[in-house]
Enzyme design. Sequence first.
Site, PDB file in Angstrom:
ATOM      1  N   SER A 112       0.832  -1.203   0.000  1.00  0.00           N
ATOM      2  CA  SER A 112       0.000   0.000   0.000  1.00  0.00           C
ATOM      3  C   SER A 112       0.865   1.251   0.000  1.00  0.00           C
ATOM      4  CB  SER A 112      -0.894   0.004   1.247  1.00  0.00           C
ATOM      5  OG  SER A 112      -1.493   1.261   1.441  1.00  0.00           O
ATOM      6  N   TYR A 147      -2.297  -0.179  10.068  1.00  0.00           N
ATOM      7  CA  TYR A 147      -2.501  -0.769   8.747  1.00  0.00           C
ATOM      8  C   TYR A 147      -1.221  -0.644   7.917  1.00  0.00           C
ATOM      9  CZ  TYR A 147      -4.019  -1.162   3.894  1.00  0.00           C
ATOM     10  OH  TYR A 147      -4.125  -1.523   2.575  1.00  0.00           O
TER      11      TYR A 147
END
Length: 341
Positions: free
Chosen positions: A132, A157
Amino acid sequence: MRLNFSNVLVTGAAGFIGYHLCRRLIDDGIHVTGIDNLNPYYDVRLKEARLNALKPAETFTFVGLDLADRNGLDDLFNASRYDVVVNLAAQAGVRYSIENPQAYVDSNLVGFVNILECCRYGDVKHLVFASSSSVYGANTLMPFSVHHNVDHPVSLYAATKKANELMAHTYSHLYGLCCTGLRFFTVYGPWGRPDMALFLFTKAILDNRPIKVFNHGKMQRDFTYIDDIIEGVARVMGKLPQPNPAWHGEKPDPGTSYAPYKIYNIGNNNPVELLDFIEEIERALGINAQKEFTDLQPGDVVSTYADVDDLMVDVGFKPATPIKTGIRRFIRWYKDYYGVS
């Protein structure tokens, strides 16, 4: 570009990117096994609808499975050999990771180690996995490059995604497992996630509710259309990572390795101001949004901007779908799916 694999495993097949990748592989005549645990992070009915669109294909097999289920994964890999594994399953969401960190440990850490182990023993030729843009965290040097250090995440995350990259590198080093990590930049498009900005804004505007504009609109995102993401993933699947002969421990390059390991950004290489993004949605809907300006949320970053030079050099592809085009395609899908006149 048409792919020539015979058997591919896609995790997170009921997810946004997973659905579109499965569709692409099926269209190329590849047998796809898709796994997903259909967790309720967002509306399970949307996930089921994506699966229902895939299931009629004779070359698609769905298995309901959680990556944390080591025995279930072992059984799956023992029953079939996969040329390529594409790991897209993860607990998503930056803000949710602040509220429920354990979910990220179970899915993004435990689950990913299980995938690595299964690929190791299953003689998988290539593991492609989703990372990501959030791994860039506190970095401010733009555009973000895979050759930059990324040791300062600002959400759990992001930290789990960086951990995935580190674990994959370890398996490349120890076992020669070919691993390629893909840092996706703000993916949007038809069948998108309901927790993402485009979906949230469109729904709120159509419902005549105000939209929250974080950091008072002073944000930029490298919005990347789903078809561009899928083309990038497909091309990378067919490109086994090669050791970098110039890699040296005295000046380590984070994006490559002496092992068969590589990282790519997949982004539009064109950051868009949040207020400009909202204006395109307003134009496409023919409705002016009610805007509620708020502060930057914990875990968010002000700007993202992808350097995609390595992607262009290695696989000859650069995302290029304009925001105007992508937004209009999404809104056509949204109106059709939800029956909005």
